[in-house]
Design an enzyme around this catalytic site. Structure first.
Site, mmCIF file in Angstrom:
data_model
loop_
_atom_site.group_PDB
_atom_site.id
_atom_site.type_symbol
_atom_site.label_atom_id
_atom_site.label_comp_id
_atom_site.label_asym_id
_atom_site.label_seq_id
_atom_site.Cartn_x
_atom_site.Cartn_y
_atom_site.Cartn_z
ATOM 1 N N ASP A 28 16.933 4.133 16.875
ATOM 2 C CA ASP A 28 17.630 3.495 17.996
ATOM 3 C C ASP A 28 19.099 3.829 17.798
ATOM 4 O OD1 ASP A 28 19.065 1.811 19.626
ATOM 5 O OD2 ASP A 28 17.920 0.009 19.143
ATOM 6 N N TYR B 242 18.106 -12.955 12.308
ATOM 7 C CA TYR B 242 19.388 -13.624 12.199
ATOM 8 C C TYR B 242 19.258 -15.107 12.354
ATOM 9 C CZ TYR B 242 20.751 -11.257 16.833
ATOM 10 O OH TYR B 242 20.907 -10.626 18.014
ATOM 11 N N TYR C 235 20.789 -7.909 9.039
ATOM 12 C CA TYR C 235 20.100 -7.569 10.280
ATOM 13 C C TYR C 235 20.717 -6.352 10.962
ATOM 14 C CZ TYR C 235 18.127 -7.662 14.883
ATOM 15 O OH TYR C 235 17.484 -7.292 16.031
ATOM 16 N N LYS D 4 15.097 -4.377 14.594
ATOM 17 C CA LYS D 4 13.709 -4.271 14.123
ATOM 18 C C LYS D 4 13.358 -2.810 13.878
ATOM 19 C CE LYS D 4 11.732 -8.187 13.545
ATOM 20 N NZ LYS D 4 11.294 -8.508 12.206
HETATM 21 C C1 F6R Z 1 15.613 -7.022 19.401
HETATM 22 C C2 F6R Z 1 16.954 -6.681 19.836
HETATM 23 C C3 F6R Z 1 17.609 -7.584 20.807
HETATM 24 C C4 F6R Z 1 18.959 -8.097 20.300
HETATM 25 C C5 F6R Z 1 19.598 -9.067 21.295
HETATM 26 C C6 F6R Z 1 20.948 -9.569 20.862
HETATM 27 O O1 F6R Z 1 15.139 -6.091 18.488
HETATM 28 O O2 F6R Z 1 17.525 -5.714 19.413
HETATM 29 O O3 F6R Z 1 16.779 -8.642 21.176
HETATM 30 O O4 F6R Z 1 18.782 -8.732 19.061
HETATM 31 O O5 F6R Z 1 19.733 -8.435 22.549
HETATM 32 O O6 F6R Z 1 21.778 -8.492 20.573
HETATM 33 P P1 F6R Z 1 23.301 -8.689 20.165
HETATM 34 O O7 F6R Z 1 23.315 -9.672 19.013
HETATM 35 O O8 F6R Z 1 23.773 -7.343 19.769
HETATM 36 O O9 F6R Z 1 23.998 -9.245 21.370
HETATM 37 MG MG MG Z 2 18.256 -1.671 20.094
HETATM 38 MG MG MG Z 3 14.198 -0.677 19.614
#
Ligand code: F6R
Ligand code: MG
Ligand code: MG
Length: 371
Positions: free
Chosen positions: A10, A346, A227, A230
């Site tokens: 990613d 997190y 973190y 995933k």
């Molecule tokens: C799941 C994922 C998303 C982010 C969420 C918050 O794997 O990547 O659910 O965790 O969109 O992202 P931030 O903390 O970057 O705003």
């Molecule tokens: Mg992502």
């Molecule tokens: Mg992904």
């Protein structure tokens, strides 16, 4: 011998963490086309599952090859530059090292590779998931290669009646062990039933010793120590003849299972099989997706892909996955929708705990009531 390598990362989402910008696909295609021209690769296919860029490559360099891994790394770096230009979300998020050092393993990208003698006809299925982690393959791999209620051939085909050998890794202790199926299925299930720690790495025919499946087992959370998203794992499965039939390999996904991942990598949710076109996790950043690209190999050429879940017979699985999503979403911040504390990617717990430290009193003390 042919090597089939699937390397993914990613390196920027569009919009948020939902899907892939076409410029990233085009950039990756240009890089892999060049490598094909230089005869490093025999063939390639670039696709995406949600916000993950998937490089599917065939070559004759063997697994863990420095040149092939460098090609993947450099491609992710080039795509990151495009992602930064477009200000895509989380540009470069899975490139955890500053520079390439021989092998992408442990550097952020996920890798599944196998080397084998191409059969007279070689159907391969490549599963790619988003918003979940590598343990998600445990149950489907068990069903494909060890469950006679899924795979009829285990009972009625001489070619696979002898069963399969499962290599399982313990990601916490960095150890591995092999189990023979069917003889040791109760022991096997005891471990792989805990998919956040024990993951099926590969599966081999007990008859011929040939490799039948391999998965990516790189736990980003353990690699990075914090973190960073995933794993969004991939898995390669060879089908037919001395392996389960294509339909037996796909059958486990007709019953959507509950996996960890989804919103903020901290929730349980259904793994929904979709076509490539529908692999755009949007609701609550999900629910988690799995796609499957099917190919016939012809002297290393990737003939395909066929979008294997683009089939109305998987509509009930999608409907059921949405029902499971409804029930789980109803729990909001409660387990078992939200993961237990130690599994969340997190958490605000340490900060909240610190703030309230002085307010926790022993249970046997009278409660202080303000007048
Ligand atoms: C799941 C994922 C998303 C982010 C969420 C918050 O794997 O990547 O659910 O965790 O969109 O992202 P931030 O903390 O970057 O705003
Ligand atoms: Mg992502
Ligand atoms: Mg992904």
């Amino acid at each position: 011998m042919i090597t089939l390598s699937v390397i993914k990362a990613d390196i920027g989402g569009y919009v948020g963490h939902a899907t892939m910008h076409p410029e990233l696909i085009a950039t990756a295609q240009a890089n892999l086309e060049r490598a094909k021209g230089e005869s490093l690769l025999i063939d390639y296919h670039v696709t995406a599952c949600g916000d993950d860029l998937e490089l599917i490559m065939t070559h004759q360099q063997g697994t863990a090859d420095q040149k092939v891994h460098r090609l993947a790394w450099d491609t992710f770096v080039d795509c990151t530059a495009v992602a930064k230009k477009l200000k895509l979300y989380g540009a470069g998020q899975d490139l955890l090292a500053d520079a390439f050092s021989g092998n992408v393993k442990g550097m952020g990208p996920g890798v599944a590779e196998m080397e084998f003698e191409e059969r007279k006809s070689e159907p391969v299925l490549i599963f790619m998931a988003d918003k979940t982690s590598a343990g998600a393959w445990n149950m489907p791999l068990y069903r494909m290669f060890a469950d006679p209620f899924n795979t009829a051939g285990l009972v009625i085909s001489e070619a696979i009646h002898q069963g399969f050998r499962f290599e399982v890794i313990d990601v916490l202790e960095h150890k591995k062990i092999t189990f023979e199926a069917p003889a040791e299925i109760y022991d096997l299930l005891l471990f792989i039933g805990s998919p956040s720690r024990f993951m099926v790495k590969s599966v081999y025919s007990r008859d011929t010793g040939e490799i039948g499946a391999v998965s990516s087992t790189d736990r980003l959370s353990l690699i990075a120590g914090k973190y960073v998203g995933k794993d969004d794992p991939v898995c390669i499965v060879r089908a037919q003849n001395q392996f389960p039939a294509v339909g037996e390999v796909l059958e486990p996904f007709s019953q959507p299972m509950i996996v960890e991942g989804w919103m903020r990598g901290s929730h349980n949710g259904p793994l929904m099989p979709t076509s490539v076109k529908q692999a755009n996790p949007s609701r609550f950043d999900g629910p988690p997706r799995v796609i499957c690209a099917g190919f016939q190999l012809a002297n290393g050429k990737l003939v395909g892909p066929v979008d294997m879940f683009d089939d109305p017979s998987f509509d009930p699985a999608r409907a059921q996955a949405n029902q499971i999503a409804e029930v789980l979403r109803r729990h909001g911040p409660f387990e078992p929708h939200r993961l237990p504390l130690n599994e969340m990617e997190y958490t605000t717990m340490p900060a909240v705990m610190k703030k309230l430290e002085g307010r926790f009193a022993p249970l046997d003390e009278p409660v202080a009531v303000k007048a």
